[in-house]
Each structure stands twice: as C-alpha cells, then as structure tokens.
Design an enzyme around this catalytic site. Structure first.
Site, PDB file in Angstrom:
ATOM      1  N   CYS A 167      -1.320  -5.951  18.443  1.00 38.96           N
ATOM      2  CA  CYS A 167      -1.643  -4.581  18.758  1.00 38.96           C
ATOM      3  C   CYS A 167      -3.259  -4.373  18.494  1.00 38.96           C
ATOM      4  CB  CYS A 167      -1.328  -3.573  17.818  1.00 38.96           C
ATOM      5  SG  CYS A 167       0.527  -3.123  18.051  1.00 38.96           S
ATOM      6  N   CYS A 171      -3.901   1.108  17.148  1.00 38.19           N
ATOM      7  CA  CYS A 171      -2.320   1.451  17.753  1.00 38.19           C
ATOM      8  C   CYS A 171      -1.702   2.425  16.886  1.00 38.19           C
ATOM      9  CB  CYS A 171      -1.391   0.231  17.641  1.00 38.19           C
ATOM     10  SG  CYS A 171       0.259   0.510  18.207  1.00 38.19           S
ATOM     11  N   CYS A 224       1.765  -5.373  22.614  1.00 37.60           N
ATOM     12  CA  CYS A 224       2.478  -4.064  22.468  1.00 37.60           C
ATOM     13  C   CYS A 224       2.545  -3.139  23.386  1.00 37.60           C
ATOM     14  CB  CYS A 224       1.821  -3.367  21.154  1.00 37.60           C
ATOM     15  SG  CYS A 224       2.130  -1.725  20.949  1.00 37.60           S
ATOM     16  N   CYS A 239       0.249   0.439  22.868  1.00 35.91           N
ATOM     17  CA  CYS A 239      -1.490   0.450  22.761  1.00 35.91           C
ATOM     18  C   CYS A 239      -1.852  -0.704  23.660  1.00 35.91           C
ATOM     19  CB  CYS A 239      -1.870   0.094  21.213  1.00 35.91           C
ATOM     20  SG  CYS A 239      -1.592  -1.644  20.806  1.00 35.91           S
TER      21      CYS A 239
HETATM   22 ZN   LIG Z   1       0.466  -1.474  19.430  1.00 35.27          ZN
END
Ligand SMILES: [Zn+2]
Length: 348
Positions: free
Chosen positions: A33, A37, A64, A67
């Site tokens: 991330c 995030c 992810c 994000c």
């Molecule tokens: Zn994330």
C-alpha cells in the site's frame, strides 16, 4: 536507505508527503500500500517498507486495489489540491502568491501557472470565491449556492463565472458526459432487483439498481452520453460477484476501486461515506462535519442523491438526524432492505 521508524510514523499520520517516497508491504495479506492508504492500518510487526512499488512486487507483494500504489502520483495535481485545502482552511491568512507558495513549497510562478492550468482559476480567484461561499453558507444560503453549483456544469470557465457557487471544486480532468471514457458493463440478478455494474479500466464507474435491464441500460447511456459503452459480462464478473457477496453479508468490506466523475466536494463526501462502517449509519450533518463543512448538510444530501455507484459508495448509510431514512436514488424500500440486512448480518 529507508528510516523505518520515520516511515512508520508517516503511516500512522497518513502523511501525504510520504506518498511516492515508499510503499509498505503487509506480510499477513501479501498486499502493498501507499503510506496514506485509507484501509485499516496493519500491525507494525507485519509491515515491510520498500522504496518503490517494483521492489515490493519483486518481494512477492501485490498492489492494493484501494490505494493503487503502483499508479504514479500526479504531483502537480496533488500540489494544487494541497493549495486548495490550505486556502479553504485558512481564509484569513495571507494568501498572496508568495505566502501561499512558501506554505506549499513551490515558487509563486510555478504555483500560479500550475494552479490555473489544473483548477481553472488562479489561487487568488479561488480564495475570493471561497470567502464568498463561506459567507453565503453562514447566511444559510447553502441550498441556493449548491444548486447553482450543480447547475453550473463544472467546467472551469463556468465555475469562475459562477464563482459565488463554488462550494466544491472541479479537477481540470473532469469531463462532461464521460467524453473519452471507455465503459464496460454487465447486469446481473441481485436480492435488490436487477443490478448494473459498469467500470472503466481504472475502477467501477457506476452501480445502479432497477426493475428492468432496458431502463438501467438507458440511464447509464444518459449519464455518460459521450462515453464509449459496451456490454462485457466476463470483464465485470469479478466486480459484480464482489457486490453480490457484499449484499449477502459475506464481504462486509467492499474495497473496489472506483472511477467516478465528480467535483472535489463530491469526492470528499463520497470518501466520508466509504468510511462509514458496515452496519452503521450517519446523519447528513455528521457527514458534513466529517468533511469539515458543518453547514453543508444540504450539499451532502445532494451529493448522496447524485451518487453513481450504489452500495460501493454506501450512501444508503446516511439517514436523517431523527432516524428517518431520508431519500435513496434507487428507491427507499431498497435502502430499508439494505440497512436491515446489514444490521442483521453485521459481522467483523
Ligand atoms: Zn492500500
């Protein structure tokens, strides 16, 4: 070399300045991330830091979906948005180009040019409009201001012409009617009726619920009248399946990336909506407070009513102060059912 302690402090603070400097991999999930995030922060001992997304991927982590750390930040847009937020938060400060540039960390010349190009008005014009809109809000004229804004069409030129109406701000990338967008969609059966899920390559752009496929199809084409739209059941199957699992209570956290055309104000409202936990509700005024505009209750209600992405952006979790359901774009009975199901199935 990364100073891991500093990285972790930035993660705890969701410090936007850290974005782009490093990413964090979470051992238990195998996901990496951005430092900012919005998902729940992992435990410190599960986190590994990497300077680049490529390093995280080489170590076996996947990006992810929420994000999207592999996507490049747009540093100039980020800078312009920081300037907007500063102007909004400090209406009485010295907002000359020199002072604002020093605050944001760019030269006055660069600030003026970039801000104008991306936001459509100069920082000074933005500050003036901001003051006027705050004055109006305090005069309880929020509704008129907001309606004017929503009627204005959001192009930078019309925004400036309607500077009074500037409650939210449009990114320069906002394109009316989805011009240049390529949208795929599917329609599936759901417990709430026929469910349309549409997406671009960047994320889900529309989710709507209706009684028949023809009207769902027609309203998608109306909403994005300039977009290139095609049906693609295979491409949309994963997103539709995730939403169906969510409706059955099996997947309380629906972290699908979204790609919606919206003003900065709508974006802030929708982010606040995504932060309302499964099974809970908030009042319109609580959401207004959460985004730092406590007088904008009606504008929040309007943003909910214009949400294109049912369920994924959970506008059904916003209700009136007195507990009445308020409105729902896809029918009040569906809102009642959604909330009842969430309360019954609430698990974490
Ligand atoms: Zn994330």
């Amino acid at each position: 070399m990364l100073d891991e302690e500093k990285c972790w402090q930035a993660v705890l603070a969701r410090d936007s300045r850290a974005d782009g400097r490093f990413v964090m991999g979470v051992r238990s999930t195998g996901i990496y991330c951005r430092p900012t995030c919005p998902a729940k922060r992992p435990a410190r001992e599960r986190v590994r830091f990497f300077i680049t997304p490529a390093e995280a991927e080489a170590a076996g982590f996947r990006a992810c979906l929420r994000c999207q750390p592999q996507r490049e930040l747009e540093p100039q847009m980020e800078m312009a948005q920081r300037a907007c937020r500063y102007i909004e938060a400090n209406p009485d400060a010295d907002l000359s180009l020199a002072a604002l540039g020093a605050e944001i960390g760019v030269s006055p010349y660069h600030l003026q040019r970039t801000f104008k190009r991306l936001i459509g008005v100069t920082p000074h014009q933005y500050a003036v409009a901001q003051r006027r809109s705050q004055l109006k809000a305090s005069l309880k004229e929020g509704e008129t201001v907001t309606n004017a804004l929503y009627d204005a069409g959001y192009s930078p030129a019309s925004l400036y012409a309607n500077a009074d109406a500037q409650l939210g701000m449009t990114p320069a990338t906002y394109r009316r009617g989805g011009e240049g967008m390529s949208i795929a969609y599917t329609i599936v059966a759901s417990p709430l009726g026929r469910l349309l899920v549409a997406a671009t390559e960047r994320g889900v752009s529309a989710v709507s619920i209706g009684d028949d496929d023809a009207s769902l199809d027609a309203s998608l084409r109306r909403e994005y009248h300039s977009a290139d739209i095609r049906r693609d059941d295979a491409m949309l199957d994963p997103a539709a399946a995730a939403i169906l699992r969510h409706l059955e209570g099996q997947q309380p956290h629906l972290n699908l990336p979204v790609d919606v055309q919206a003003t900065a104000f709508q974006q802030r409202v929708w982010q606040a909506l995504r932060a309302i936990p499964y099974g809970s509700t908030r009042s319109y005024s609580a959401v207004a407070q959460a985004i730092g505009q406590p007088t904008a209750t009606r504008a929040v209600a309007h943003a909910c009513a214009t949400n294109h992405v049912a369920i994924v952006i959970p506008c059904h979790r916003v209700v009136r102060e007195n507990g009445d359901l308020g409105g729902y774009r896809w029918g009040i009975e569906r809102k009642r059912t959604l909330l009842a199901n969430e309360r019954a199935g609430e698990k974490f």
